[in-house]
Design a protein around this motif. Sequence first.
Motif, PDB file in Angstrom:
ATOM      1  N   ASN A   1       0.610  -1.302  -0.053  1.00 47.38           N
ATOM      2  CA  ASN A   1      -0.006  -0.045   0.201  1.00 47.38           C
ATOM      3  C   ASN A   1       0.670   1.356   0.113  1.00 47.38           C
ATOM      4  O   ASN A   1       1.778   1.541   0.680  1.00 47.38           O
ATOM      5  CB  ASN A   1      -1.073  -0.076   1.251  1.00 47.38           C
ATOM      6  N   GLU A   2       0.470   2.177  -0.914  1.00 48.12           N
ATOM      7  CA  GLU A   2       1.237   3.482  -0.868  1.00 48.12           C
ATOM      8  C   GLU A   2      -0.024   4.584  -1.291  1.00 48.12           C
ATOM      9  O   GLU A   2      -0.132   4.961  -2.444  1.00 48.12           O
ATOM     10  CB  GLU A   2       2.404   3.706  -1.906  1.00 48.12           C
ATOM     11  N   SER A   3      -0.817   4.728  -0.344  1.00 45.44           N
ATOM     12  CA  SER A   3      -1.874   5.538  -0.603  1.00 45.44           C
ATOM     13  C   SER A   3      -1.666   7.074  -1.055  1.00 45.44           C
ATOM     14  O   SER A   3      -2.638   7.800  -1.369  1.00 45.44           O
ATOM     15  CB  SER A   3      -2.814   5.606   0.927  1.00 45.44           C
ATOM     16  N   SER A   4      -0.339   7.859  -0.731  1.00 46.51           N
ATOM     17  CA  SER A   4      -0.264   8.925  -0.781  1.00 46.51           C
ATOM     18  C   SER A   4       0.426   8.908  -2.388  1.00 46.51           C
ATOM     19  O   SER A   4       0.978  10.244  -2.524  1.00 46.51           O
ATOM     20  CB  SER A   4       0.546   9.529   0.202  1.00 46.51           C
ATOM     21  N   ALA A   5       0.622   7.936  -3.020  1.00 44.77           N
ATOM     22  CA  ALA A   5       1.157   8.014  -4.513  1.00 44.77           C
ATOM     23  C   ALA A   5       0.656   9.163  -5.119  1.00 44.77           C
ATOM     24  O   ALA A   5      -0.678   9.132  -5.574  1.00 44.77           O
ATOM     25  CB  ALA A   5       1.096   6.655  -4.994  1.00 44.77           C
ATOM     26  N   ASP A   6       1.554   9.978  -5.962  1.00 36.44           N
ATOM     27  CA  ASP A   6       0.779  11.011  -6.932  1.00 36.44           C
ATOM     28  C   ASP A   6       0.767  10.667  -8.154  1.00 36.44           C
ATOM     29  O   ASP A   6      -0.490  10.700  -9.000  1.00 36.44           O
ATOM     30  CB  ASP A   6       1.923  12.404  -6.941  1.00 36.44           C
ATOM     31  N   TYR A   7       1.496   9.967  -8.639  1.00 35.33           N
ATOM     32  CA  TYR A   7       1.643   9.119 -10.107  1.00 35.33           C
ATOM     33  C   TYR A   7       2.487   7.931  -9.964  1.00 35.33           C
ATOM     34  O   TYR A   7       3.185   7.635  -9.250  1.00 35.33           O
ATOM     35  CB  TYR A   7       2.209  10.318 -11.151  1.00 35.33           C
ATOM     36  N   ILE A   8       2.062   6.847 -10.819  1.00 38.36           N
ATOM     37  CA  ILE A   8       2.582   5.743 -11.118  1.00 38.36           C
ATOM     38  C   ILE A   8       2.930   5.354 -12.254  1.00 38.36           C
ATOM     39  O   ILE A   8       2.139   5.492 -13.360  1.00 38.36           O
ATOM     40  CB  ILE A   8       1.706   4.497 -10.291  1.00 38.36           C
ATOM     41  N   TYR A   9       4.188   4.887 -12.672  1.00 34.28           N
ATOM     42  CA  TYR A   9       4.490   4.298 -13.957  1.00 34.28           C
ATOM     43  C   TYR A   9       5.159   2.689 -13.830  1.00 34.28           C
ATOM     44  O   TYR A   9       5.753   2.482 -12.811  1.00 34.28           O
ATOM     45  CB  TYR A   9       5.607   5.095 -14.434  1.00 34.28           C
ATOM     46  N   LEU A  10       4.880   2.124 -14.817  1.00 35.05           N
ATOM     47  CA  LEU A  10       5.215   0.716 -14.688  1.00 35.05           C
ATOM     48  C   LEU A  10       6.414   0.666 -16.002  1.00 35.05           C
ATOM     49  O   LEU A  10       6.114   0.852 -17.193  1.00 35.05           O
ATOM     50  CB  LEU A  10       4.173  -0.281 -15.015  1.00 35.05           C
ATOM     51  N   GLY A  11       7.611  -0.122 -15.836  1.00 34.12           N
ATOM     52  CA  GLY A  11       8.683  -0.191 -16.702  1.00 34.12           C
ATOM     53  C   GLY A  11       9.252  -1.660 -16.684  1.00 34.12           C
ATOM     54  O   GLY A  11       8.791  -2.391 -15.692  1.00 34.12           O
ATOM     55  N   TYR A  12       9.614  -2.114 -17.687  1.00 36.60           N
ATOM     56  CA  TYR A  12      10.253  -3.365 -17.946  1.00 36.60           C
ATOM     57  C   TYR A  12      11.659  -3.592 -18.293  1.00 36.60           C
ATOM     58  O   TYR A  12      11.948  -3.005 -19.156  1.00 36.60           O
ATOM     59  CB  TYR A  12       9.341  -4.264 -18.819  1.00 36.60           C
ATOM     60  N   ASP A  13      12.251  -4.294 -17.506  1.00 34.63           N
ATOM     61  CA  ASP A  13      13.566  -4.557 -17.886  1.00 34.63           C
ATOM     62  C   ASP A  13      13.533  -6.032 -18.576  1.00 34.63           C
ATOM     63  O   ASP A  13      13.741  -7.076 -18.142  1.00 34.63           O
ATOM     64  CB  ASP A  13      14.492  -4.881 -16.531  1.00 34.63           C
ATOM     65  N   PRO A  14      14.126  -6.049 -19.916  1.00 34.01           N
ATOM     66  CA  PRO A  14      14.058  -7.378 -20.643  1.00 34.01           C
ATOM     67  C   PRO A  14      15.351  -8.172 -20.375  1.00 34.01           C
ATOM     68  O   PRO A  14      15.288  -9.412 -20.861  1.00 34.01           O
ATOM     69  CB  PRO A  14      14.159  -6.642 -22.350  1.00 34.01           C
TER      70      PRO A  14
END
Length: 228
Positions: free
Chosen positions: A16-29
Amino acid sequence: MEIYNPSTRKSITLPNESSADYIYLGYDPIDGDYKVLCLVKAQDLRVLTVGKDTFWRKIQDFPPHFRCSPYSPDLSLIGVLYYGVYHHLPDGILLHPDHLILAIMSFDVRSEIFDLINLPELLDNVMHPILTTYEGRLEFFCNIRHGDSTFILWVLEDDVKHEWSKHLYVPPPLDGHTYDDFLAFCFIDGGEFVLAPRPFRSEEPFYAVYYDIKKNAVGRVFIEEIFT
């Protein structure tokens, strides 16, 4: 907070990180890792490796930046996460009302190293900046009211030296409309801009316009039903 995989129809619950402003998902191939990057509060970045970390790790070293408002584009490409940011202009340069300038932040998913990439031009009338790819390279375009029908596409030629190339495209006339009546919201990797009417009116037939930069041709696709 969860990550949902539409192909497997399975989700993973993150700490849980209720105060997150923005979130991104990245991938390491290389290692096959997915990492989630989030801004918890102003200038507080944290990262989590999906399926491995049980808590968010605070990142100590990164260029100061702010989330693009109201829209922050992002793109994951060959192990690097790119997203739109604002950062402070150098002292004495006052081009933007809030003293900020649009740029692109790169985050190497494997090494967790950040790099601030300045845009090729100082743009003070940017509307909805969009990151995209074309022929395996990072590209950038935005909706700018030029008063003509020119499409501008910037290609990142060297991500170390931050060198861009600028490409101009003038599409053929569009029957019954001008291109000012449309908003470019997508660029397909095959070389097509996708445009939607601006503004959208539910009582009128809805269609998307495709502009093929290789063939210099336009086409329309009508959408039979829109759910609002």
